[in-house]
Design a protein around this motif. Sequence first.
Motif, PDB file in Angstrom:
ATOM      1  N   TRP A 583      -8.907 -13.457  12.012  1.00  0.00           N
ATOM      2  CA  TRP A 583      -8.635 -14.403  13.086  1.00  0.00           C
ATOM      3  C   TRP A 583      -8.323 -15.813  12.560  1.00  0.00           C
ATOM      4  CZ3 TRP A 583      -8.344 -12.825  18.182  1.00  0.00           C
ATOM      5  CH2 TRP A 583      -8.803 -11.522  18.453  1.00  0.00           C
ATOM      6  N   CYS A 584      -7.932 -15.897  11.319  1.00  0.00           N
ATOM      7  CA  CYS A 584      -7.445 -17.165  10.772  1.00  0.00           C
ATOM      8  C   CYS A 584      -5.924 -17.153  10.901  1.00  0.00           C
ATOM      9  CB  CYS A 584      -7.878 -17.350   9.324  1.00  0.00           C
ATOM     10  SG  CYS A 584      -9.669 -17.496   9.126  1.00  0.00           S
ATOM     11  N   LYS A 585      -5.403 -17.898  11.844  1.00  0.00           N
ATOM     12  CA  LYS A 585      -4.002 -17.781  12.226  1.00  0.00           C
ATOM     13  C   LYS A 585      -3.043 -18.290  11.159  1.00  0.00           C
ATOM     14  CE  LYS A 585      -5.222 -16.228  16.259  1.00  0.00           C
ATOM     15  NZ  LYS A 585      -4.967 -14.818  16.644  1.00  0.00           N
ATOM     16  N   ASP A 586      -3.525 -19.121  10.217  1.00  0.00           N
ATOM     17  CA  ASP A 586      -2.638 -19.712   9.216  1.00  0.00           C
ATOM     18  C   ASP A 586      -2.553 -18.898   7.932  1.00  0.00           C
ATOM     19  OD1 ASP A 586      -2.094 -21.838  10.925  1.00  0.00           O
ATOM     20  OD2 ASP A 586      -3.831 -22.980  10.212  1.00  0.00           O
ATOM     21  N   ILE A 587      -3.211 -17.771   7.858  1.00  0.00           N
ATOM     22  CA  ILE A 587      -3.114 -16.897   6.680  1.00  0.00           C
ATOM     23  C   ILE A 587      -1.807 -16.115   6.757  1.00  0.00           C
ATOM     24  CG2 ILE A 587      -4.181 -14.982   5.427  1.00  0.00           C
ATOM     25  CD1 ILE A 587      -5.799 -17.513   5.281  1.00  0.00           C
ATOM     26  N   THR A 588      -1.046 -16.113   5.634  1.00  0.00           N
ATOM     27  CA  THR A 588       0.251 -15.427   5.593  1.00  0.00           C
ATOM     28  C   THR A 588       0.255 -14.384   4.480  1.00  0.00           C
ATOM     29  OG1 THR A 588       1.212 -17.037   4.071  1.00  0.00           O
ATOM     30  CG2 THR A 588       1.349 -17.527   6.441  1.00  0.00           C
ATOM     31  N   ASP A 589       1.444 -13.809   4.253  1.00  0.00           N
ATOM     32  CA  ASP A 589       1.600 -12.801   3.197  1.00  0.00           C
ATOM     33  C   ASP A 589       1.305 -13.382   1.818  1.00  0.00           C
ATOM     34  OD1 ASP A 589       2.334 -11.040   5.142  1.00  0.00           O
ATOM     35  OD2 ASP A 589       4.490 -11.195   4.781  1.00  0.00           O
ATOM     36  N   GLN A 590       1.657 -14.664   1.620  1.00  0.00           N
ATOM     37  CA  GLN A 590       1.452 -15.283   0.317  1.00  0.00           C
ATOM     38  C   GLN A 590      -0.019 -15.330  -0.052  1.00  0.00           C
ATOM     39  OE1 GLN A 590       2.845 -19.295   0.066  1.00  0.00           O
ATOM     40  NE2 GLN A 590       2.331 -19.522  -2.131  1.00  0.00           N
ATOM     41  N   GLY A 591      -0.892 -15.767   0.867  1.00  0.00           N
ATOM     42  CA  GLY A 591      -2.314 -15.844   0.568  1.00  0.00           C
ATOM     43  C   GLY A 591      -2.925 -14.485   0.309  1.00  0.00           C
ATOM     44  N   ASP A 616       3.906  -4.438   6.506  1.00  0.00           N
ATOM     45  CA  ASP A 616       4.589  -3.928   5.302  1.00  0.00           C
ATOM     46  C   ASP A 616       3.952  -4.488   4.040  1.00  0.00           C
ATOM     47  OD1 ASP A 616       6.298  -2.538   6.946  1.00  0.00           O
ATOM     48  OD2 ASP A 616       7.850  -4.102   6.935  1.00  0.00           O
ATOM     49  N   THR A 617       3.596  -5.767   4.093  1.00  0.00           N
ATOM     50  CA  THR A 617       2.936  -6.371   2.930  1.00  0.00           C
ATOM     51  C   THR A 617       1.597  -5.703   2.665  1.00  0.00           C
ATOM     52  OG1 THR A 617       4.012  -8.495   3.388  1.00  0.00           O
ATOM     53  CG2 THR A 617       2.051  -8.518   1.984  1.00  0.00           C
ATOM     54  N   VAL A 618       0.851  -5.445   3.723  1.00  0.00           N
ATOM     55  CA  VAL A 618      -0.448  -4.792   3.553  1.00  0.00           C
ATOM     56  C   VAL A 618      -0.272  -3.383   2.994  1.00  0.00           C
ATOM     57  CG1 VAL A 618      -2.515  -4.019   4.755  1.00  0.00           C
ATOM     58  CG2 VAL A 618      -1.459  -6.189   5.392  1.00  0.00           C
ATOM     59  N   GLU A 619       0.727  -2.654   3.465  1.00  0.00           N
ATOM     60  CA  GLU A 619       0.977  -1.304   2.950  1.00  0.00           C
ATOM     61  C   GLU A 619       1.302  -1.354   1.459  1.00  0.00           C
ATOM     62  OE1 GLU A 619       0.617   1.559   4.240  1.00  0.00           O
ATOM     63  OE2 GLU A 619       0.383   1.176   6.382  1.00  0.00           O
ATOM     64  N   ARG A 620       2.070  -2.344   1.065  1.00  0.00           N
ATOM     65  CA  ARG A 620       2.415  -2.482  -0.356  1.00  0.00           C
ATOM     66  C   ARG A 620       1.182  -2.832  -1.176  1.00  0.00           C
ATOM     67  NH1 ARG A 620       3.486  -6.991  -2.958  1.00  0.00           N
ATOM     68  NH2 ARG A 620       3.810  -8.132  -1.007  1.00  0.00           N
ATOM     69  N   LEU A 621       0.323  -3.699  -0.648  1.00  0.00           N
ATOM     70  CA  LEU A 621      -0.896  -4.063  -1.367  1.00  0.00           C
ATOM     71  C   LEU A 621      -1.865  -2.891  -1.473  1.00  0.00           C
ATOM     72  CD1 LEU A 621      -1.553  -7.619   0.137  1.00  0.00           C
ATOM     73  CD2 LEU A 621      -0.618  -7.064  -2.109  1.00  0.00           C
ATOM     74  N   VAL A 622      -1.914  -2.079  -0.454  1.00  0.00           N
ATOM     75  CA  VAL A 622      -2.790  -0.902  -0.495  1.00  0.00           C
ATOM     76  C   VAL A 622      -2.388   0.026  -1.631  1.00  0.00           C
ATOM     77  CG1 VAL A 622      -3.434   1.192   0.760  1.00  0.00           C
ATOM     78  CG2 VAL A 622      -3.426  -1.007   1.938  1.00  0.00           C
ATOM     79  N   VAL A 623      -1.069   0.161  -1.843  1.00  0.00           N
ATOM     80  CA  VAL A 623      -0.590   1.036  -2.919  1.00  0.00           C
ATOM     81  C   VAL A 623      -0.828   0.393  -4.282  1.00  0.00           C
ATOM     82  CG1 VAL A 623       1.441   2.178  -3.878  1.00  0.00           C
ATOM     83  CG2 VAL A 623       1.114   2.093  -1.396  1.00  0.00           C
ATOM     84  N   GLN A 624      -0.579  -0.910  -4.395  1.00  0.00           N
ATOM     85  CA  GLN A 624      -0.696  -1.588  -5.684  1.00  0.00           C
ATOM     86  C   GLN A 624      -2.150  -1.796  -6.103  1.00  0.00           C
ATOM     87  OE1 GLN A 624       1.525  -5.231  -5.373  1.00  0.00           O
ATOM     88  NE2 GLN A 624       3.524  -4.220  -5.543  1.00  0.00           N
ATOM     89  N   TYR A 625      -3.030  -2.024  -5.153  1.00  0.00           N
ATOM     90  CA  TYR A 625      -4.435  -2.321  -5.464  1.00  0.00           C
ATOM     91  C   TYR A 625      -5.346  -1.361  -4.703  1.00  0.00           C
ATOM     92  CZ  TYR A 625      -2.034  -6.579  -6.860  1.00  0.00           C
ATOM     93  OH  TYR A 625      -1.154  -7.471  -7.432  1.00  0.00           O
ATOM     94  N   PRO A 626      -5.420  -0.129  -5.165  1.00  0.00           N
ATOM     95  CA  PRO A 626      -6.224   0.876  -4.434  1.00  0.00           C
ATOM     96  C   PRO A 626      -7.722   0.590  -4.469  1.00  0.00           C
ATOM     97  CG  PRO A 626      -5.461   1.746  -6.533  1.00  0.00           C
ATOM     98  CD  PRO A 626      -4.783   0.432  -6.368  1.00  0.00           C
ATOM     99  N   HIS A 627      -8.181  -0.278  -5.359  1.00  0.00           N
ATOM    100  CA  HIS A 627      -9.611  -0.584  -5.436  1.00  0.00           C
ATOM    101  C   HIS A 627     -10.040  -1.591  -4.377  1.00  0.00           C
ATOM    102  CE1 HIS A 627      -7.576  -3.677  -7.816  1.00  0.00           C
ATOM    103  NE2 HIS A 627      -8.610  -4.463  -7.562  1.00  0.00           N
ATOM    104  N   ILE A 628      -9.093  -2.161  -3.643  1.00  0.00           N
ATOM    105  CA  ILE A 628      -9.399  -3.148  -2.610  1.00  0.00           C
ATOM    106  C   ILE A 628      -9.199  -2.519  -1.236  1.00  0.00           C
ATOM    107  CG2 ILE A 628      -8.832  -5.405  -1.658  1.00  0.00           C
ATOM    108  CD1 ILE A 628      -7.802  -6.235  -4.369  1.00  0.00           C
TER     109      ILE A 628
END
Length: 657
Positions: A583-591, A616-628
């Motif tokens: 619920w932090c509205k200013d968080i973007t893909d970069q952060g 899409d960014t979250v899906e990519r991060l899930v694949v790249q960082y499976p430990h998170i």
Amino acid sequence: MGHLLSKNGYRLKKRTHKLHHRKKKKRNCFLQGPCMLCFIVHSNSSSLDDDNHLEVGVNGSGCCHNSITGISVPGVGGVGIGAVAASKLAERYATLTSPEDCSKFLLSPSELSIWEGQGRNLLSAVPAKLIPPPALFRTAGVSVTIPIPVPVPGCTSDYSEMVCKRKCSEVQRCTPCKQPRCAFTAPDGGLENGGVGGGGGETSSNPETGHCHLPICPLPSSSSASSSSASSSSSSPADGCCGLGADLLHSSDSSPCCLHHYEDCQTRSSDAADHLSINHLPSSILLKVLSHLTVKERCLCASLVCKYWRDLCLDFQFWKQIDLSGLQQVNDDLLVKIASRRQNVTEINISDCRGVHDHGVSSLASHCPGLQKYTAYRCKQLGDMSLSALATHCPLLVKVHVGNQDKLTDDALKKLGEHCSELKDIHLGQCYSITDEGMVALARGCSKLQRLYLQENKLVTDRSVQAVAEHCPELQFVGFMGCPVTSQGVIHLTALRNLSVLDLRHISELNNETVMEVVRKCRNLSSLNLCLNWSINDRCVEIIAKEGRSLKELYLVSCKITDHALIAIGQYSSTIETVDAGWCKDITDQGATQIAQSSKSLRYLGLMRCDKVSEDTVERLVVQYPHIVFSTVMQDCKRTLERAYQMGWSPNTSNTS
């Protein structure tokens, strides 16, 4: 009937052996023995050779009466039958469906007159391969070949007849199918494994005694067939022997030796069953098993099994920790009974028990001076009387959780401060009548407090925070969610060197400097909750990341932070494992990307309703960082479905369209 025919017929004469001359002798009957389905093959002994044998189809019980498939004596000299007559005989024999039909067929006057008139046996004159088993015995599981002792040239032994197997005095009966098998002695002195039930295709026989070591089951007489069939439907499988009911075993045609052995088998089987009973386990093991049950399961289920289990369920160790939470049947009378019989109660939980009042709790407290833990969430009917009684009679209290009790006032807290110096854990959330006066008295009397949690206590101010910080130096867990405290009160918490968990949610007057100072001074702080504080910004989070050397959990839901806060956490902190920035509205893909790339310790990142972070960014991060573990609406739904599938859930396709 067979016995009568055998008794009234002519006795068999001794057979004579002639090498060059064959003489046929006339027989007036073909049955010999005590039962209808045991046959003696009447033929000239001189016409028998070494290959003569008797084929008997035996079912899983090993009972010859239940599954005779046919009897053949190949090589009967001078005996022949036409193919047409044999075919008709085979067709008639194959349609038989009951023992009565078999006996009628075998005793048919027309057949008897034809075959007995020629001095031949009805079945011995027809090869067995031409006579299929009747329908009654086609379910036989095993076909066993039992050799018949026959006279052989040069042999002095003379076998005049084949006796019924049930007349053998040493044949042992098989055990009931549902109970442990009784092993029987083999001819060599060993033990045969299971007999017919073990899958062996042949029986063992003793050539010296002529006894066949095959368990034999009795056949009910025709007169008791109807009663046996009626009772077998009501009897359990364990009561029968090889599929037959116990009433069949006591039929009139059962020999005394068989009945005696059956009683022995039943006795040994019952002894074995008793030996395998769960009640033969040591009481300590049974108590351990019953300890995994809830109080409701022990009282309403296990204790009703038997008196022994009832006594086990009343064991004192089960009544040390009593969890009655959520049971609406619990009332004051039950607490009084527990108190009168179980004085060794050390822990009790009566959360959500609406039928319990101050009288019941007071009675429990007066009879259980060793009570140490008391939990009563959402018991709005309770007031100061119950908690005061606990404080007076139970000085060893170390835990008191009484959240959401509107009737509690400062009087109960003063009693706790006076009598319960060992108190270490107290929960007073949503007790709206408590004020600073009661909290100060509690803090002064309970200096060993380690956990203090307050939630939305509107009358608790900075004075209470200062009191607990000064008088309770061992505090490790402190929570003031929604209380009207300010930064002036929170700053006193810097004196708590053992502080590890701090909950400062929804503190309206909390500034960044106070939070940074607490993080700098409390070096053991491992969890910090700053949710719903709009004053917390990126600079505060950066200092927290730099100074919080032991910090592992940081909750920033609905705080005024941007991508810089997440980047600072990933860059400066090597210990933080959990970050919730929902619920932090200013968080973007970069952060989200930067903290995942730079942090070596991150294991959970909450991005719920951070609308500027694309899926899409979250899906990519899930694949790249499976430990998170990334928490978003879509990711949480996927994990929920995944767990449901693993637990066996499947979507109802009939309702989906």
